[in-house]
Enzyme design. Structure first.
Site, short mmCIF file in Angstrom:
data_model
loop_
_atom_site.label_atom_id
_atom_site.label_comp_id
_atom_site.label_asym_id
_atom_site.label_seq_id
_atom_site.Cartn_x
_atom_site.Cartn_y
_atom_site.Cartn_z
N LYS A 183 0.86 -1.18 0.00
CA LYS A 183 0.00 0.00 0.00
C LYS A 183 0.90 1.24 0.00
O LYS A 183 1.48 1.62 1.01
CB LYS A 183 -0.90 0.01 1.24
CG LYS A 183 -1.64 1.34 1.48
CD LYS A 183 -2.52 1.78 0.33
CE LYS A 183 -3.33 3.03 0.66
NZ LYS A 183 -2.50 4.25 0.79
N GLY A 219 -6.92 5.01 5.52
CA GLY A 219 -7.56 3.95 6.29
C GLY A 219 -7.51 2.60 5.60
O GLY A 219 -7.55 1.56 6.27
N VAL A 220 -7.42 2.59 4.28
CA VAL A 220 -7.30 1.33 3.55
C VAL A 220 -5.98 0.65 3.89
O VAL A 220 -5.92 -0.56 4.10
CB VAL A 220 -7.45 1.57 2.03
CG1 VAL A 220 -7.06 0.32 1.24
CG2 VAL A 220 -8.88 1.98 1.69
N GLY A 221 -4.91 1.43 3.98
CA GLY A 221 -3.62 0.86 4.37
C GLY A 221 -3.62 0.38 5.81
O GLY A 221 -2.98 -0.63 6.15
N GLU A 259 10.38 1.83 10.21
CA GLU A 259 11.46 2.78 9.92
C GLU A 259 10.81 4.15 9.94
O GLU A 259 10.02 4.47 9.05
CB GLU A 259 12.12 2.47 8.57
CG GLU A 259 13.46 3.18 8.39
CD GLU A 259 13.30 4.57 7.83
OE1 GLU A 259 13.48 5.54 8.61
OE2 GLU A 259 12.99 4.72 6.65
N GLU A 392 10.78 16.72 13.54
CA GLU A 392 11.12 16.46 12.13
C GLU A 392 10.30 17.39 11.24
O GLU A 392 9.07 17.35 11.24
CB GLU A 392 10.84 15.00 11.79
CG GLU A 392 11.30 14.63 10.39
CD GLU A 392 11.13 13.15 10.10
OE1 GLU A 392 12.06 12.54 9.56
OE2 GLU A 392 10.06 12.60 10.42
#
Length: 489
Positions: A183, A219-221, A259, A392
């Site tokens: 994804k 949200g799909v991922g 990561e 970051e």
């Protein structure tokens, strides 16, 4: 390869290219703000079908046990990508905004070539290790340690270096015998979807072994983290999202590789070539508009040389004007989106509010009215406690911080929730090595050394992640350990 010609991508599910159940979503060139085309917009049902296909391919086929087939398929993918490298280059520049010069390295050609490491590793890997004869609890036994695939891997990837990160997951995961659902980020769907076309046309990957699901909906991922049919989630992205992945995966005790973010320090010792070190730090931060998790964004310099370091870094950054990523000499291209540009600008505004000032840059370039550009910016006058020195930013922004000696420099570098990377510059190699050894980070560059390579593991300490990607350690992330004991006669 027809993707660039028709400017429309498809999902790859169970060996077939198909449209997304939710239609399609548009993609934009970040340098021009022009619409590039459309990408298949997957639904939760599409993701469920991809997971089921991967589950079936792992459970019901010989993929996980046929090393020769896996090696052949991965080498076919590498060869096909190399044969289409110029089209892939143009796609990468247009979709990612990656400067052309970077596509000969980590943005394209490097990751494609690195697939050979994955194939070679699988071909030569010691899948079984003889532990020898022993009498545990008085029972004569011959023991073997077996390495096996984890199962179904859900890979969730970001937009900044899509080829590098997609292939750094696909290559070792598949080579180790897993099946996979990828994804990619909604900002760069084509870089992933083009693999589906290449795989179906030029490789022998069996249906369901690799599935590619693009969607405008994050949200799909996230379904990959919660679905019990998925055995492992491999995620690269922000630390905040990484926490959510880990939390969701905990319900089914999935194996997790993360990561995540970084706020890496570039330490300059008092015996270094100050001008050269400051110039390198400025160049590194400006490259690809600072959109790299391991980029050193804190320049930590001797207090007595602070002004000279600022002058040297500012001179370099001022010369790296944001430009057309198609142009041969461009180093600093656009940010990926208007949303990301606004986020970076909010940090620049915060720097001023915190009492800092700009030695160069500070906002949108006047000569770039279109495109998501931010000038390379050097922030001065702040300490390591400032938010712009701790959070970051993911833009071409470098903060200069003064240190009072080697111990203080190490303290500043380690005073961060992150621990991804770092740089040490100095005249005495042993002194540099001593400082590097004290840094709580996963990779260190001393005086310009390059740690990025197919055989070198990459990852971080603390909130920069869990596990390692690339190298033998990255390959073994996608395996489980089984001990087999046979009663000896």
């Amino acid at each position: 390869m027809a993707l660039l010609a028709d400017r429309e991508s498809r999902l790859l599910i169970d060996g077939e290219l198909r449209a997304g159940e939710n239609g399609a979503f548009g993609t934009v060139n970040p340098a021009t703000e022009e619409v590039l085309g459309t990408a298949a917009d997957a639904s939760a049902a599409d993701m469920g079908a991809a997971i089921e296909a991967a589950r079936r391919a792992f459970d019901d086929t010989e993929w996980s046990r046929n090393t020769a087939l896996r090696v052949r398929c991965i080498r076919q993918l590498r060869e096909a990508m190399q044969a289409n490298i110029e089209e892939l280059r143009e796609l990468t520049i247009a979709e990612v905004g990656a400067p052309r010069m970077l596509t000969s390295g980590g943005q394209l050609e490097g990751p494609v070539d690195d697939l050979s490491f994955c194939a070679d590793t699988a071909e030569n890997f010691s899948w079984n290790t003889d532990l020898g004869f022993a009498r545990p609890q008085g029972m004569p036994s011959n023991r073997t340690i077996a390495r096996e695939a984890v199962g179904v891997v859900g890979a969730i990837t970001p937009w900044n270096f899509p080829h590098q990160i997609n292939l750094a997951k696909i290559g070792p995961a598949l080579a180790a015998g897993n099946t996979l659902v990828l994804k990619p980020a909604p900002d760069t769907p084509w870089a992933a979807a083009v693999l589906g076309e290449i795989i179906t046309e030029h490789t022998d990957f069996p249906p369901g072994v690799i599935n590619i699901v693009t969607s405008s909906d994050h949200g799909v991922g996230a379904l990959l983290s919660t679905d019990p049919r998925v055995d492992m989630v491999s995620f690269t992205g922000s630390t905040a999202t990484g926490r959510a992945v880990m939390t969701d995966a905990a319900a089914t005790i999935k194996k997790v590789f993360l990561e995540l973010g970084g706020k890496s320090a570039f330490i300059v010792l008092d015996d270094a070539d100050l001008a050269a070190a400051a110039a390198m730090a400025a160049f590194t931060t400006s490259m690809h508009a600072g959109q790299g998790c391991a980029i050193t964004t804190r320049l930590v310099v001797p207090r007595a040389s602070y002004d000279d370091a600022v002058a040297a870094a500012a001179a370099t950054m001022a010369g790296l004007r944001p430009g057309d990523p198609n142009a041969k000499g461009t180093v600093c291209g656009p940010l990926i989106s208007a949303r990301q540009r606004d986020r970076v600008q909010s940090y620049l505004d915060l720097a001023i509010a915190e009492g800092g000032s700009f030695a160069c840059g500070g906002g949108r370039p006047a000569d770039r009215p279109t495109g998501f550009f931010i000038e390379p910016t050097l922030i001065t006058g702040l300490t390591n406690d400032a938010r712009v020195a701790r959070e970051e930013i993911f833009g071409p922004v470098l903060t200069v911080i003064a240190h009072g000696g080697d111990d203080d420099a190490v303290r500043i570098a380690n005073d961060s929730p992150y621990g991804l990377s770092g740089t040490v510059f100095g005249g005495d190699p042993q002194r540099c090595a001593n400082v590097a050894a004290r840094l709580r980070v996963g990779t260190v560059n001393i005086n310009g050394g390059v740690w990025y390579a197919a055989d070198a593991p990459f990852g971080g300490y603390k909130q920069s992640g869990v596990g390692r990607e690339m190298g033998l350690a990255g390959f073994e992330e996608y395996t489980e350990i089984k001990v087999i004991a046979t009663l000896a006669p």
